[in-house]
Scaffold this active site. Structure first.
Site, PDB file in Angstrom:
ATOM      1  N   ARG A 125     -27.306 -19.887 -24.944  1.00 17.93           N
ATOM      2  CA  ARG A 125     -27.077 -17.926 -25.813  1.00 17.93           C
ATOM      3  C   ARG A 125     -28.140 -17.781 -25.614  1.00 17.93           C
ATOM      4  NH1 ARG A 125     -21.734 -15.054 -23.499  1.00 17.93           N
ATOM      5  NH2 ARG A 125     -21.171 -15.696 -26.118  1.00 17.93           N
ATOM      6  N   ASP A 126     -28.488 -18.194 -26.326  1.00 18.76           N
ATOM      7  CA  ASP A 126     -29.822 -17.140 -27.653  1.00 18.76           C
ATOM      8  C   ASP A 126     -31.163 -17.759 -27.838  1.00 18.76           C
ATOM      9  OD1 ASP A 126     -29.893 -14.920 -28.801  1.00 18.76           O
ATOM     10  OD2 ASP A 126     -29.134 -16.002 -31.025  1.00 18.76           O
ATOM     11  N   ILE A 127     -31.482 -18.637 -26.776  1.00 15.91           N
ATOM     12  CA  ILE A 127     -32.509 -19.027 -26.282  1.00 15.91           C
ATOM     13  C   ILE A 127     -33.654 -18.556 -27.299  1.00 15.91           C
ATOM     14  CG2 ILE A 127     -34.274 -20.693 -25.185  1.00 15.91           C
ATOM     15  CD1 ILE A 127     -32.285 -21.972 -24.217  1.00 15.91           C
ATOM     16  N   ASN A 131     -34.537 -19.205 -32.784  1.00 12.68           N
ATOM     17  CA  ASN A 131     -34.465 -21.359 -32.964  1.00 12.68           C
ATOM     18  C   ASN A 131     -34.621 -22.203 -32.554  1.00 12.68           C
ATOM     19  OD1 ASN A 131     -32.007 -19.117 -33.658  1.00 12.68           O
ATOM     20  ND2 ASN A 131     -31.293 -18.591 -31.319  1.00 12.68           N
ATOM     21  N   THR A 163     -29.805 -12.291 -27.368  1.00 12.71           N
ATOM     22  CA  THR A 163     -31.188 -11.408 -27.907  1.00 12.71           C
ATOM     23  C   THR A 163     -31.938 -10.838 -26.564  1.00 12.71           C
ATOM     24  OG1 THR A 163     -31.461 -12.871 -29.683  1.00 12.71           O
ATOM     25  CG2 THR A 163     -32.837 -11.458 -29.187  1.00 12.71           C
TER      26      THR A 163
END
Length: 234
Positions: A125-127, A131, A163
């Site tokens: 959920r936050d690639i 990261n 993001t």
């Protein structure tokens, strides 16, 4: 003392804080060093759910950091994990683009990381470039604080995280995010590596552009079914 208190106490006694990498209302991330052997680790302390980190404890993958310790109490989580030495993809992309061969290699390695991740029932959920750490010639996916386990009984995510620009539409409460939300972010990431821009502004040319387009369809059912399908197309 609880497991959480014991781990927090041992960390304060056995480790020195070298640098704080991130601090916000949800928690903090620091680089710490073991006082006796000098080994560096990442220490996370955040509000949320540690279920994904617990599932990753026995997992070893060249494209994921090794999780050493996890404890949680009253909605607070502490994690000790492997320190990945290298530069973030965000840093490497400053003022430059990647050749298609290198962008494809990085994306394939991230797909390998996500195949392990998704097999646990987890969604990252936050690639995003911040990261992804490039260690030598290996891409490592980090930061699972926004990650969650897919719950078949839920109709939407319990907490909206991600993001802007990389988060799939369903992460904004439209429906529950599953592994296809990560495929959406991979598509955006591939496009940024190739063009420096979000695909809504400029789509990568040729076959890569068609792959980006498929990954970033608004309807999750129209994206690739899973990361293996995406790897085959790459």
């Amino acid at each position: 003392m609880t497991v959480y208190d014991n781990l927090l106490d041992s960390l304060s006694r056995e480790f020195d804080i070298l640098k704080q990498l991130k601090s916000n209302s949800r928690g903090s991330v620091s680089v710490v060093r073991h006082k006796k052997n000098g080994t560096q680790y990442i220490f996370r302390h955040f509000e949320g759910n540690g279920e994904v980190y617990r599932k990753l404890l026995p997992i070893s993958s060249p494209h994921l950091p090794q999780i050493m310790e996890v404890a949680e109490q009253n909605g607070k989580v502490i994690v000790l994990e492997e320190f990945i030495q290298g530069d973030t993809l965000h840093y490497l992309l400053e003022g430059t683009l990647l050749p298609p061969s290198q962008a494809k290699k990085i994306l394939l390695q991230l797909c390998s990381a996500l195949w392990v991740f998704h097999s646990l029932g987890a969604v990252h959920r936050d690639i995003k470039p911040e990261n992804v750490i490039i260690r030598g010639d290996t891409a490592v996916l980090i930061d699972f604080d926004a990650s969650r386990i897919f719950k078949t009984e839920n109709s939407s995510d319990t907490q909206i995280l991600g993001t802007t620009g990389f988060a799939a539409p369903e992460q904004y409460g439209i429906s529950q995010s599953d592994e296809r939300a990560d495929l959406y972010a991979l598509g955006v990431l591939l496009n940024i590596m190739l063009t420096g821009k979000h695909p809504s502004i400029e789509l990568a040319a040729g076959r890569m552009g068609r792959i980006v387009q498929r990954c970033t369809m608004t309807n999750p059912k129209k994206r690739f079914k899973n990361v293996l399908h995406l790897m085959e197309m790459l």
